[in-house]
Enzyme design. Structure first.
Site, PDB file in Angstrom:
ATOM      1  N   TYR A 161     -12.682  10.594   3.586  1.00 16.67           N
ATOM      2  CA  TYR A 161     -13.315   9.569   2.759  1.00 16.67           C
ATOM      3  C   TYR A 161     -13.444   8.215   3.460  1.00 16.67           C
ATOM      4  O   TYR A 161     -13.706   7.202   2.807  1.00 16.67           O
ATOM      5  CB  TYR A 161     -12.600   9.497   1.403  1.00 16.67           C
ATOM      6  CG  TYR A 161     -12.924  10.755   0.633  1.00 16.67           C
ATOM      7  CD1 TYR A 161     -14.032  10.817  -0.199  1.00 16.67           C
ATOM      8  CD2 TYR A 161     -12.219  11.929   0.868  1.00 16.67           C
ATOM      9  CE1 TYR A 161     -14.396  11.996  -0.836  1.00 16.67           C
ATOM     10  CE2 TYR A 161     -12.573  13.122   0.243  1.00 16.67           C
ATOM     11  CZ  TYR A 161     -13.669  13.142  -0.601  1.00 16.67           C
ATOM     12  OH  TYR A 161     -14.047  14.316  -1.204  1.00 16.67           O
ATOM     13  N   GLU A 177     -13.281   1.881  -4.688  1.00 21.85           N
ATOM     14  CA  GLU A 177     -14.027   3.140  -4.722  1.00 21.85           C
ATOM     15  C   GLU A 177     -13.590   4.064  -5.846  1.00 21.85           C
ATOM     16  O   GLU A 177     -12.401   4.165  -6.161  1.00 21.85           O
ATOM     17  CB  GLU A 177     -13.843   3.902  -3.408  1.00 21.85           C
ATOM     18  CG  GLU A 177     -14.437   3.226  -2.196  1.00 21.85           C
ATOM     19  CD  GLU A 177     -14.297   4.073  -0.934  1.00 21.85           C
ATOM     20  OE1 GLU A 177     -14.750   3.616   0.124  1.00 21.85           O
ATOM     21  OE2 GLU A 177     -13.737   5.187  -1.009  1.00 21.85           O
ATOM     22  N   HIS A 186       0.807  -1.228   0.000  1.00 17.41           N
ATOM     23  CA  HIS A 186       0.000   0.000   0.000  1.00 17.41           C
ATOM     24  C   HIS A 186       0.842   1.281   0.000  1.00 17.41           C
ATOM     25  O   HIS A 186       0.712   2.126   0.866  1.00 17.41           O
ATOM     26  CB  HIS A 186      -0.988  -0.006   1.166  1.00 17.41           C
ATOM     27  CG  HIS A 186      -2.071  -1.022   1.027  1.00 17.41           C
ATOM     28  ND1 HIS A 186      -3.228  -0.968   1.759  1.00 17.41           N
ATOM     29  CD2 HIS A 186      -2.188  -2.125   0.240  1.00 17.41           C
ATOM     30  CE1 HIS A 186      -4.004  -1.994   1.435  1.00 17.41           C
ATOM     31  NE2 HIS A 186      -3.381  -2.710   0.509  1.00 17.41           N
TER      32      HIS A 186
END
Length: 405
Positions: A285, A275, A180
């Site tokens: 978010y 998303e 990530h």
């Protein structure tokens, strides 16, 4: 050279023609028919997921233009029609439109090519024709671990090296992990640079997506020289990093500036919850507090909520996931009916998703390049309007998609 030979072989092997409407779902019903992982979850509004299918009637064919690339990650079009391509192990090459693969460009800094880390995105300066500057993101090895950094340099006139390299942004904190990192780049119309950053995946790191003293799980905005734009939402706020534009993101690996001039991002979910967002200054978010995904074990993430006060809903989400990569808004001449549509690379599901967006909502979805059968990492539009893509494989390919015939 092995890569040039592989590229030539790829060019000679034109893939079979296919129809863009080869999906089995009838027009108007969702392309996705599998059960959702978040089985007890409800979309916040109609059309937030499983948009009606749309079909391109034109028959399409894809050409494998080059092959032999090692997990290519980023794709950027040069003014002369050649492509800058990054390879995750740490190499950047120039590939011609007819498949000639150049030697690795010299002068790049070292990368930490473990797991999902390595050399990531690349983009050109808006003034490339004058300054020849290119920008790239990468997992930077550091004392105690690594993190995402952004560097820039001047591409030499012969394209063999980058010169005057500067690291203009370093995400903090440093962490010893291999997942990530994000990370893609998008220049806004005002010349500022958006950088997307993952939250590093591990459960101990996830909460940093909600913290303003960490770059993890954020979209940041910097100037082209790495300085902080004074219009950023948290400038002057005590305890907040001034580069932050928006927060609460998981792992954003797609970003594009829309016809409206705004940033749109594509974010990996866990099991479910990929998303599409339109990040606005200072907005939150949700990750990991609110998400449409579930843990890979099947358990709920956090309290299992999909909405939370003060947190934004995604414009669109996928469940099950497609594992999105890069994205681009289509603005070419080859497919006039696609103008303004968002093309999204899909890794896990091995296609390009074409999203029809109207009034800020997704109103249609189509799956393209399904017959290639490879993980699509990034997607771009060529000078003539053809769609180009790279595949994230040991034997990665550069592919051109255009009308058949």
């Amino acid at each position: 050279m092995r890569l040039i030979a592989a590229a030539a072989l790829g060019l000679l092997t034109l893939a079979a023609a296919c129809r863009a409407d080869s999906q089995t779902a009838p027009e108007g019903s969702p392309v996705e028919t599998r059960d959702a992982n978040g089985r007890n979850q409800t979309p916040a509004f109609d059309g937030q997921t499983r948009a009606p299918s749309v079909r391109t009637e034109t028959a399409l064919a894809h050409t494998v233009v080059a092959s032999g690339l090692a997990h290519p990650w980023g794709l950027a079009l040069l003014p002369d029609g050649r492509w800058l391509v990054t390879e995750r192990p740490g190499r950047m090459r120039i590939v011609s439109a007819d498949g000639v693969v150049g030697e690795p460009i010299q002068g790049l800094p070292a990368v930490d090519a473990r797991g999902q880390g390595g050399l990531l995105d690349v983009t050109l300066s808006p003034g490339f024709a004058q300054d020849r500057m290119i920008y790239w993101t990468y997992a930077e090895p550091r004392q105690g671990g690594n993190a995402t950094s952004v560097a820039r340099g001047r591409l030499s006139p012969d394209g063999t090296r980058v010169e005057d390299v500067q690291v203009i942004f370093r995400a903090l904190p440093t962490y010893d992990g291999d997942k990530h990192f994000g990370s893609v780049l998008a220049f806004a119309p005002d010349g500022t640079l958006f950088v997307t950053l993952g939250e590093r995946s591990d459960r101990a790191m996830r909460p940093q997506a909600q913290r303003l003293d960490s770059h993890m799980g954020k979209v940041v905005r910097i100037n082209a020289d790495g300085s902080v734009p004074q219009g950023n939402p948290f400038v002057g706020r005590e305890g907040a990093l001034p580069e932050i534009w928006s927060l609460g993101h998981r792992n954003v690996q797609g970003a594009a500036i829309g016809p409206d001039g705004a940033l749109w991002t594509i974010e990996h979910g866990a099991r479910g919850g990929d998303e599409l967002n339109r990040p606005e200054a200072g907005r939150n978010y949700g990750w990991p507090v609110a998400t449409y995904g579930v843990e890979y074990s099947g358990l709920a993430i956090g309290e299992g909520t999909t909405a939370h006060e003060g947190m934004e809903q995604p414009v669109y989400y996928w469940d099950p996931v497609i594992a999105p990569g890069g994205a681009v808004f289509y603005d070419g001449a080859m497919f006039p009916g696609w103008r303004g549509n968002l093309l999204v690379a899909a890794l896990k599901e091995k296609h390009i998703a074409r999203l029809v967006i109207r009034d800020g909502r997704v109103v249609g979805e189509e799956r393209l390049l399904t017959d290639l059968g490879e993980r699509i990492r990034d997607v771009a539009v060529g000078p003539d309007g053809a769609v180009w893509a790279i595949t994230d494989e040991d034997n990665g390919k550069l592919v051109r998609l255009a009308p058949a015939g």
